[in-house]
Design a protein around this motif. Structure first.
Motif, PDB file in Angstrom:
ATOM      1  N   THR A 655       0.699  -1.087  -0.188  1.00  0.00           N
ATOM      2  CA  THR A 655      -0.088   0.060   0.054  1.00  0.00           C
ATOM      3  C   THR A 655       0.773   1.185  -0.013  1.00  0.00           C
ATOM      4  O   THR A 655       1.385   1.296   0.426  1.00  0.00           O
ATOM      5  CB  THR A 655      -1.262   0.055   1.177  1.00  0.00           C
ATOM      6  N   VAL A 656      -0.051   1.960  -0.287  1.00  0.00           N
ATOM      7  CA  VAL A 656       0.813   3.827  -0.744  1.00  0.00           C
ATOM      8  C   VAL A 656      -0.667   4.474  -0.312  1.00  0.00           C
ATOM      9  O   VAL A 656      -1.405   4.742  -0.786  1.00  0.00           O
ATOM     10  CB  VAL A 656       1.665   4.006  -1.615  1.00  0.00           C
ATOM     11  N   THR A 657       0.446   5.644   0.899  1.00  0.00           N
ATOM     12  CA  THR A 657      -0.738   6.723   1.249  1.00  0.00           C
ATOM     13  C   THR A 657      -0.418   7.727   0.528  1.00  0.00           C
ATOM     14  O   THR A 657       1.083   8.079   0.408  1.00  0.00           O
ATOM     15  CB  THR A 657      -0.932   6.683   2.478  1.00  0.00           C
ATOM     16  N   VAL A 658      -1.625   8.610  -0.219  1.00  0.00           N
ATOM     17  CA  VAL A 658      -0.693   9.775  -1.582  1.00  0.00           C
ATOM     18  C   VAL A 658      -1.721  10.703  -0.656  1.00  0.00           C
ATOM     19  O   VAL A 658      -3.345  10.314  -0.643  1.00  0.00           O
ATOM     20  CB  VAL A 658      -1.154  10.186  -2.865  1.00  0.00           C
ATOM     21  N   LYS A 659      -1.372  11.918   0.160  1.00  0.00           N
ATOM     22  CA  LYS A 659      -1.862  13.317   0.767  1.00  0.00           C
ATOM     23  C   LYS A 659      -2.274  14.295  -0.533  1.00  0.00           C
ATOM     24  O   LYS A 659      -0.850  15.076  -1.431  1.00  0.00           O
ATOM     25  CB  LYS A 659      -1.446  13.628   1.701  1.00  0.00           C
ATOM     26  N   LEU A 660      -3.339  14.533  -0.981  1.00  0.00           N
ATOM     27  CA  LEU A 660      -3.461  15.823  -2.393  1.00  0.00           C
ATOM     28  C   LEU A 660      -3.796  16.852  -1.828  1.00  0.00           C
ATOM     29  O   LEU A 660      -5.374  16.617  -0.623  1.00  0.00           O
ATOM     30  CB  LEU A 660      -4.456  15.264  -3.434  1.00  0.00           C
TER      31      LEU A 660
END
Length: 819
Positions: A655-660
């Motif tokens: 998994t990877v967490t992307v904060k936009l």
């Protein structure tokens, strides 16, 4: 009761009054005469007064089940009432005349006239075949002049009106020959006049015509379909072309008439022989005798009566079991004879059993004596054994016979022999008796062990437990006892300085094969070695077989996120303008998996998303795009968690967490992105050091890729399924350019270089200083990392190194931009 009274009355009247005519009047008419046709004038022929016929109550009696005739009492004429069919009245096909018996009875005074009406045959029936189609399978190697029996035609007519001859349609390959049977019936043999060639013509369609001798002649036809077969080398051959056999009447049902034996020099199914009657064999013969299709034994099936039927003719066909079956045939004549009253006797004086299979030819194994209580020719006896056995008889003295070995014996082919001694006297008819003895053969070590397969392919799942059973290899030795006890060995062979005995172990008694270590598909993919099976005979015999062990991949490697790069456990931050249009690419997630093709197929999905209506994720290439434009209600910060899952069982994932984060920076139109020179700030000393460091890392990355490609192309063990250059990372296929507009909170434009992989497009971001224009170039597209049995681990290391180098390169460039 009334008919009996009339018969008595007639007899008395004959001997007293003598008014019954003692002579018989004969008439002849052809069959099928029309109704009403006049046969004769009985009044004139019998010298009777026509006027007195009615007064004297003249009547006509016909000895038949139908009233075919009647008499006109006014004219005295005998006429046809119903058409007469000779074949219906006289059902037996015989050349003897067919009669209808008539009686003309007159009263006052009583007189009886006996008459016979002969029904003459007309050619009113055409010949007919038993089958409309006659199928013949003829090998292309059949020599010219070979004969094939055809089904004969049947004509109910007799004499010249019956079947006279046969004709065959014009053919350059076939002709027929007509011959006459014992009962006068006509038969035809198909004769091969020219060699067949199946490759030129596989099927010959012929018309067989049977013509009778009537005027005009009638005919019947049947289709002869000849299928030309490919040949095997040898056709079955009987010991004799013809057999003349005498059999006693009243022989019990099931008694053996003859044991036919056809030999075929071929092996396997081509030498498996099946016996059958030919079409030439009459149905009467087939109903009387039974032919065993497997052994060739002909036994009695129906009662034999010397007075009813004395000679049986038959033709037996032996067909082998080849794909294109060949056949041989022989003719048999079985003669039924009367019995004499004493059977000959046989006595076994000595019989040696068991014997070694390597016994010398000419050795005596039995002594037999025969006798018969009759005298003369009926007391002279002969002794015989079946022709298909490797033995012969030799007369040593009066009525004493020795049984000798005539051919080498082989226990593996025939472990024992049922030897039937048949003694027959010379009486008329001859009588016989038989005695059967069983000869057992002792084994000799003359056969090598044989494995059930010529090549073994064994699939083993990686990460197996050491000592696990992976297969069982079995060999067979047709010998007996210690000669068939087998011991299994692994023939030593070194692979990468490792002996096969260190990797595998085999149970010497049962052939069970075990793995001694845990295998890793990513390191070792297959092994090739030999296993030997040795018997315990003296001297021992052995054989070996090749074993191919294939390591099967297991889903033991989880996907690795390579883009966007982030430190372990950190969150990737991306900034986008709030004015971003629908469908804009905002991020791209790329993961790789070092397992095999099936297990490394990766799909992407959202695990968590702040607003499911705002972003979409392509499950195959990992692209995150906007589904709509931002509204004033949307939070400024959006958080998505993307999961990358492989195709294994069970599936592994990363998994990877992307904060936009959205910013209010204006976005330039795509049309403004034209090719202009990049603007550079004046470098400080720190910037100069960073540029030098970035250039060094880029140079090392380029050198590493070139060295890897050269090493892969010079690999001495190329894959069987691909060329040596298949392992190169970059293919010659051109890639396509995807979306190249991605905006951060610093209003930097990003150049997106997209390279296609098996799971989608590989994204590499390169920042350009704010306000600068850039050129988007198309780097070569890759087809993914190709794994081979000798380079999987090194390829994975190269991948990891390239990913790290790219990450370092990106970080230094980003830091330089900030400065």
């Amino acid at each position: 009761m009334q008919s009996w009274t009339r018969c008595v009355f007639v007899v008395v009247f004959v001997f007293t009054v003598r008014l019954v005519s003692s002579s018989v009047t004969h008439y002849s008419i052809p069959e099928e005469m029309k109704e009403g046709s006049v046969v004769a004038n009985l009044a004139a022929d019998l010298e009777l007064d026509v006027e007195t016929l009615s007064k004297r109550k003249m009547r006509l009696d016909i000895i038949a089940n139908k009233k075919y005739l009647d008499m006109n009492k006014e004219t005295g004429e005998l006429y046809i009432v119903e058409k007469i069919d000779r074949e219906y009245i006289c059902t037996t096909k015989s050349s003897t005349p067919c009669y209808l018996k008539l009686e003309v009875i007159l009263e006052n005074p009583l007189r009886i006239f006996n008459m016979e009406l002969e029904i003459l045959d007309m050619n009113d029936n055409a010949p007919q075949f038993r089958r409309d189609e006659i199928h013949l399978d003829i090998s292309e190697s059949t020599p010219r002049g070979e004969r094939f029996s055809l089904s004969n035609a049947v004509d109910p007519d007799v004499g010249t009106n019956s079947v006279k001859t046969y004709h065959i349609s014009e053919s350059e390959h076939f002709d027929i020959e007509v011959y006459t049977g014992r009962d006068g019936s006509k038969f035809a043999d198909l004769i091969l006049t020219k060699s067949l060639d199946r490759e030129q013509q596989a099927v010959h369609n012929l018309i067989l015509t049977a013509v009778d001798g009537g005027a005009p002649a009638r005919s019947g036809t049947a289709s002869v379909i000849v299928n030309v077969l490919d040949t095997n080398d040898n056709a079955p051959v009987f010991g004799k072309e013809s057999y003349n056999i005498n059999i006693m009447e009243n022989s019990p049902i099931g008694s053996l008439v003859v044991h036919l034996n056809a030999t075929d020099l071929d092996e396997g199914s081509n030498s498996a022989i099946t016996y059958s009657y030919s079409l030439y064999t009459p149905e009467k013969t087939q109903e009387t005798f039974n032919l065993n299709p497997n052994t060739g034994e002909i036994t009695v099936k129906g009662m034999l009566n010397y007075e009813d039927f004395r000679i049986y003719d038959m033709e037996v066909i032996a067909t082998d079991g080849g794909t294109n079956a060949l056949s041989g045939q022989c003719k048999l004549t079985i003669v039924v004879q009367d019995m004499n009253d004493n059977h000959p006797e046989i006595s076994i004086k000595s019989f040696q059993s068991p014997v070694n299979e390597d016994i010398e030819v000419g050795t005596v194994i039995a002594v037999v004596t025969v006798s018969d209580k009759d005298s003369g020719d009926n007391g002279i006896v002969d002794l015989a054994i079946p022709d298909n056995m490797p033995f012969r008889l030799r007369e040593s003295s009066d009525n004493y016979f020795e049984l000798l070995v005539s051919e080498p014996l082989d226990r593996e082919k025939v472990p024992e022999y049922e030897i039937t001694f048949t003694v027959t006297d010379r009486g008329s008819p001859p009588l016989s008796d038989n005695e059967t003895m069983t000869l057992e053969l002792l084994d000799d070590n003359d056969n090598v062990p044989q494995f059930s397969q010529s090549f073994y392919t064994i699939r083993v799942m990686e990460n197996n437990a050491p000592g696990a059973l992976i297969s069982s290899l079995s060999a067979f030795d047709p010998d007996l006892h210690e000669n068939q006890y087998l011991v299994y060995f692994i023939l030593e062979k070194e692979v990468a300085n490792t002996s096969m005995s260190m990797l595998f172990s085999i149970n010497p008694e049962n052939g069970n094969l075990y793995a001694l270590k845990t295998f890793d598909y990513e390191i070792e993919k297959e092994f090739l070695f030999h296993i030997e099976a040795r018997d315990s005979g003296v001297p021992p015999l052995s054989s070996n077989v090749t074993v191919h062990v294939i390591i099967v991949d297991q889903n033991d490697n989880a996907p690795v996120i390579v883009s966007p790069w982030r430190a372990h456990g950190s969150v990737v931050e991306e900034k986008i303008p709030r004015s971003t249009d629908k469908g804009t690419l905002v991020a791209k997630v790329i993961a790789i998996d070092t397992d095999s093709v099936l297990n490394s197929r990766i799909t992407y999905q959202f695990l968590q998303v702040t607003d499911a209506t705002l972003f979409s994720l392509d499950q195959y290439n990992g692209e995150i795009r906007t589904m709509r434009m931002f509204s004033y209600r949307d939070p400024r910060h959006q958080r998505v968690v993307v999961g990358a899952k492989d195709n294994g069982e069970p599936a592994l994932s990363a998994t990877v967490t992307v904060k936009l984060s959205t910013v209010e920076t204006a976005v330039k139109a795509y049309s403004d992105m034209t090719e202009v020179p990049l603007e550079y700030d004046i470098f400080s000393d720190l910037n100069l050091y960073l540029v030098i460091g970035l250039g060094s890392v880029s140079f090392l990355l380029l050198i590493t890729i070139l060295v890897t490609i050269v090493l892969k192309c010079q690999n001495p063990k190329p894959s069987k399924a691909a060329t040596a250059c298949r392992n190169s990372v970059i293919s010659e296929r051109n890639s396509t350019i995807g979306d190249s507009t991605l905006v951060s909170n610093d209003a930097y434009w990003y150049s997106l270089f997209l390279a296609e992989t098996r799971k989608g497009k590989f994204v590499v971001r390169q920042p350009v200083p704010k306000g600068s224009r850039y050129i988007v170039s198309s780097p070569p597209r890759t087809t993914g990392l190709t794994e081979t049995s000798d380079s999987a681990a090194s390829t994975l290391q190269v991948r990891n190194f390239i990913s790290i180098a790219k990450s370092v390169h990106f970080c230094m460039w980003y830091f330089l931009r900030k400065l």
